[in-house]
Design an enzyme around this catalytic site. Structure first.
Site, PDB file in Angstrom:
ATOM      1  N   THR A  84     -11.373   1.010  -0.819  1.00 33.86           N
ATOM      2  CA  THR A  84     -10.251   1.900  -0.497  1.00 33.86           C
ATOM      3  C   THR A  84      -9.314   2.110  -1.679  1.00 33.86           C
ATOM      4  O   THR A  84      -8.226   2.649  -1.511  1.00 33.86           O
ATOM      5  CB  THR A  84      -9.454   1.375   0.713  1.00 33.86           C
ATOM      6  OG1 THR A  84      -8.827   0.133   0.348  1.00 33.86           O
ATOM      7  CG2 THR A  84     -10.356   1.157   1.919  1.00 33.86           C
ATOM      8  N   THR A  85      -9.728   1.650  -2.845  1.00 41.31           N
ATOM      9  CA  THR A  85      -8.969   1.905  -4.078  1.00 41.31           C
ATOM     10  C   THR A  85      -9.951   2.386  -5.144  1.00 41.31           C
ATOM     11  O   THR A  85     -11.158   2.116  -5.041  1.00 41.31           O
ATOM     12  CB  THR A  85      -8.276   0.622  -4.592  1.00 41.31           C
ATOM     13  OG1 THR A  85      -9.273  -0.345  -4.932  1.00 41.31           O
ATOM     14  CG2 THR A  85      -7.328   0.042  -3.560  1.00 41.31           C
ATOM     15  N   HIS A  87      -1.109  -4.006  -7.028  1.00 39.03           N
ATOM     16  CA  HIS A  87      -1.443  -3.095  -5.927  1.00 39.03           C
ATOM     17  C   HIS A  87      -1.384  -3.803  -4.577  1.00 39.03           C
ATOM     18  O   HIS A  87      -1.184  -3.191  -3.545  1.00 39.03           O
ATOM     19  CB  HIS A  87      -2.849  -2.523  -6.107  1.00 39.03           C
ATOM     20  CG  HIS A  87      -3.080  -1.838  -7.417  1.00 39.03           C
ATOM     21  ND1 HIS A  87      -2.456  -0.663  -7.758  1.00 39.03           N
ATOM     22  CD2 HIS A  87      -3.848  -2.169  -8.487  1.00 39.03           C
ATOM     23  CE1 HIS A  87      -2.840  -0.291  -8.968  1.00 39.03           C
ATOM     24  NE2 HIS A  87      -3.688  -1.191  -9.442  1.00 39.03           N
ATOM     25  N   HIS A 116      -7.122  -9.878   0.685  1.00 39.79           N
ATOM     26  CA  HIS A 116      -5.864  -9.222   0.321  1.00 39.79           C
ATOM     27  C   HIS A 116      -5.331  -8.445   1.515  1.00 39.79           C
ATOM     28  O   HIS A 116      -6.001  -8.347   2.541  1.00 39.79           O
ATOM     29  CB  HIS A 116      -6.082  -8.292  -0.889  1.00 39.79           C
ATOM     30  CG  HIS A 116      -7.034  -7.184  -0.587  1.00 39.79           C
ATOM     31  ND1 HIS A 116      -8.380  -7.269  -0.825  1.00 39.79           N
ATOM     32  CD2 HIS A 116      -6.844  -5.968  -0.012  1.00 39.79           C
ATOM     33  CE1 HIS A 116      -8.968  -6.161  -0.421  1.00 39.79           C
ATOM     34  NE2 HIS A 116      -8.052  -5.345   0.088  1.00 39.79           N
ATOM     35  N   HIS A 121      -2.869  -5.021   3.162  1.00 39.57           N
ATOM     36  CA  HIS A 121      -2.235  -3.700   3.050  1.00 39.57           C
ATOM     37  C   HIS A 121      -1.129  -3.690   4.100  1.00 39.57           C
ATOM     38  O   HIS A 121      -1.366  -4.100   5.246  1.00 39.57           O
ATOM     39  CB  HIS A 121      -3.255  -2.593   3.330  1.00 39.57           C
ATOM     40  CG  HIS A 121      -4.443  -2.625   2.408  1.00 39.57           C
ATOM     41  ND1 HIS A 121      -4.474  -1.947   1.211  1.00 39.57           N
ATOM     42  CD2 HIS A 121      -5.616  -3.297   2.489  1.00 39.57           C
ATOM     43  CE1 HIS A 121      -5.628  -2.171   0.603  1.00 39.57           C
ATOM     44  NE2 HIS A 121      -6.352  -2.996   1.354  1.00 39.57           N
ATOM     45  N   GLU A 125      -4.851   0.411   6.920  1.00 36.14           N
ATOM     46  CA  GLU A 125      -5.651   1.475   6.303  1.00 36.14           C
ATOM     47  C   GLU A 125      -6.490   2.159   7.380  1.00 36.14           C
ATOM     48  O   GLU A 125      -6.430   3.368   7.542  1.00 36.14           O
ATOM     49  CB  GLU A 125      -6.539   0.884   5.200  1.00 36.14           C
ATOM     50  CG  GLU A 125      -5.715   0.282   4.070  1.00 36.14           C
ATOM     51  CD  GLU A 125      -6.381   0.409   2.724  1.00 36.14           C
ATOM     52  OE1 GLU A 125      -7.439  -0.208   2.523  1.00 36.14           O
ATOM     53  OE2 GLU A 125      -5.826   1.125   1.861  1.00 36.14           O
ATOM     54  N   HIS A 173      -8.070  -7.689   4.481  1.00 38.18           N
ATOM     55  CA  HIS A 173      -9.446  -7.443   4.058  1.00 38.18           C
ATOM     56  C   HIS A 173     -10.015  -8.689   3.392  1.00 38.18           C
ATOM     57  O   HIS A 173      -9.389  -9.233   2.485  1.00 38.18           O
ATOM     58  CB  HIS A 173      -9.505  -6.279   3.058  1.00 38.18           C
ATOM     59  CG  HIS A 173      -9.228  -4.946   3.695  1.00 38.18           C
ATOM     60  ND1 HIS A 173      -8.721  -3.879   3.002  1.00 38.18           N
ATOM     61  CD2 HIS A 173      -9.392  -4.535   4.978  1.00 38.18           C
ATOM     62  CE1 HIS A 173      -8.587  -2.842   3.834  1.00 38.18           C
ATOM     63  NE2 HIS A 173      -8.978  -3.219   5.037  1.00 38.18           N
TER      64      HIS A 173
HETATM   65  C1  SG7 Z   1      -7.330  -4.182  -3.907  1.00 34.32           C
HETATM   66  O1  SG7 Z   1      -8.356  -3.575  -3.106  1.00 34.32           O
HETATM   67  C2  SG7 Z   1      -7.859  -5.411  -4.642  1.00 34.32           C
HETATM   68  C3  SG7 Z   1      -9.196  -5.125  -5.335  1.00 34.32           C
HETATM   69  C4  SG7 Z   1     -10.168  -4.520  -4.339  1.00 34.32           C
HETATM   70  C5  SG7 Z   1      -9.569  -3.255  -3.781  1.00 34.32           C
HETATM   71  O2  SG7 Z   1      -6.832  -3.281  -4.859  1.00 34.32           O
HETATM   72  O3  SG7 Z   1      -8.022  -6.446  -3.709  1.00 34.32           O
HETATM   73  O4  SG7 Z   1      -9.759  -6.322  -5.819  1.00 34.32           O
HETATM   74  C6  SG7 Z   1     -10.115  -6.416  -7.137  1.00 34.32           C
HETATM   75  C7  SG7 Z   1     -10.813  -7.653  -7.521  1.00 34.32           C
HETATM   76  O5  SG7 Z   1      -9.850  -5.524  -7.907  1.00 34.32           O
HETATM   77  O6  SG7 Z   1     -11.384  -4.188  -5.006  1.00 34.32           O
HETATM   78  C8  SG7 Z   1     -13.606  -4.631  -5.730  1.00 34.32           C
HETATM   79  C9  SG7 Z   1     -12.449  -5.005  -4.893  1.00 34.32           C
HETATM   80  O7  SG7 Z   1     -12.503  -5.960  -4.154  1.00 34.32           O
HETATM   81  C10 SG7 Z   1     -10.488  -2.544  -2.790  1.00 34.32           C
HETATM   82  O8  SG7 Z   1     -10.871  -3.420  -1.756  1.00 34.32           O
HETATM   83  S1  SG7 Z   1     -10.866  -2.914  -0.292  1.00 34.32           S
HETATM   84  O9  SG7 Z   1     -11.747  -1.787  -0.210  1.00 34.32           O
HETATM   85  O10 SG7 Z   1     -11.256  -4.030   0.507  1.00 34.32           O
HETATM   86  N1  SG7 Z   1      -9.422  -2.434   0.098  1.00 34.32           N
HETATM   87 ZN    ZN Z   2      -8.203  -3.640   1.080  1.00 32.92          ZN
END
Ligand code: SG7
Ligand code: ZN
Length: 295
Positions: A211-212, A70, A102, A104, A114, A127
């Site tokens: 956001t996911t 993702h 990570h 976007h 986002e 983020h």
């Molecule tokens: C991305 O965004 C990943 C997720 C993250 C999610 O899909 O970085 O990381 C993992 C460990 O699954 O979810 C719990 C988490 O950090 C949502 O993160 S965000 O709201 O900052 N975009």
């Molecule tokens: Zn994010």
């Protein structure tokens, strides 16, 4: 059961408008991201400087960069016994330890942030996800409105490349396929990824969600006003050779070929799909307010 979530760029049938069918929380009242409408910001004088711990030194050991299907995610968890990277202050109700960062991003024709500001989407958003130290696991933290604190940082395209991003962008070509990971050549000072230090006291704050999916409403969001500069070529590091009009070995210099990478979504059909436009669009603010640390 329940199927997989995705972005519209992969398949509109499992894109953001369908997430609430998989996870009811994604249709909740405190979802992220949001549009930050600067006309309606509420100044909050208690939003002082954020205290950054461990952001100004490169930790020992290795950092692992992962294509999780993702996004591209850099795990920040310290080795046991090592000093934690953490934030506190800035109106946060406690201390929060860094878990991962990570990105976007968009494509050449679409911006990829986002959060939006006055309806404008920016090219890319970083983020950095932190967990409230009073919770032991992510699962536990997700059950509390102040369980997580995410720092959001916009990018803008600049003339000059931002060498602070070289280590991450350099790792991208080793994680072309979903599930691939690479140990980065070196760690670096996390603070160098953020806007200029003098601008860090200017930020937006609101209560929201991941956001996911599962879209847990457990996030205290901090979005810095000042974007980070990154060159066009560096943004293209995320987008891959085709985005640069790359025409094969004779068309471009070897140096450019080595630099440019392509990160892919998981292969579902015949050809793997370039990872792009991995953002959720803004969600309704409803009864929430967005606060600003400064006028
Ligand atoms: C991305 O965004 C990943 C997720 C993250 C999610 O899909 O970085 O990381 C993992 C460990 O699954 O979810 C719990 C988490 O950090 C949502 O993160 S965000 O709201 O900052 N975009
Ligand atoms: Zn994010």
């Amino acid at each position: 059961a329940g199927g997989q979530w995705c972005y519209d760029s992969q398949d509109p049938k499992c894109g953001p408008s369908h997430w609430k069918e998989l996870k009811a929380t994604c249709g909740g009242d405190k979802q992220s991201p949001v549009n930050i409408d600067r006309r309606w910001l509420q100044r909050d004088g208690s939003l002082g400087d954020i205290i950054f711990e461990g952001y100004d030194q490169a930790p020992p050991g290795k950092w692992r960069l992962l294509n999780d299907g993702h996004t591209v995610m850099l795990s920040l968890e310290s080795e046991p016994g090592a000093e934690h990277i953490a934030i506190s202050g800035g109106g946060l109700p406690g201390r929060y330890r860094a878990l991962q960062l990570h990105f976007h991003w968009g494509s050449l024709s679409t911006n990829g942030s986002e959060h939006t500001v006055d309806g404008q989407q920016l090219p890319m958003e970083l983020h950095i996800v932190h967990i409230n130290v009073k919770y032991r696991t992510l699962g536990e933290a997700k059950g509390h409105p102040s369980g997580l604190a995410v720092l959001g940082c916009f990018f803008q395209v600049s003339e000059a490349p931002n060498s602070n991003y070289n280590t991450i962008i350099g790792g991208l070509r080793n994680i072309s396929h979903a599930g691939q990971a690479v140990d980065l050549a070196s760690t670096f000072r996390l603070g160098t990824l953020l806007p200029h230090v003098a601008q860090l006291s200017r930020y937006y704050r609101y209560q929201g969600s991941l956001t996911t999916p599962d879209c847990s409403e457990a996030v205290i969001w901090t979005v810095f006003e000042e974007p980070v500069g990154i060159s066009r070529e560096q943004v293209m590091g995320f987008l891959g050779p085709a985005a640069m009009g790359w025409k094969g070995p004779s068309g471009q210099s070897r140096a450019l070929q080595a630099f440019v990478s392509t990160v892919h979504f998981p292969a579902s059909g015949a050809a793997p799909l370039k990872m792009t436009n991995n953002f959720r669009p803004p969600q309704p603010l409803r009864s929430r307010k967005v606060f600003s640390s400064r006028d």
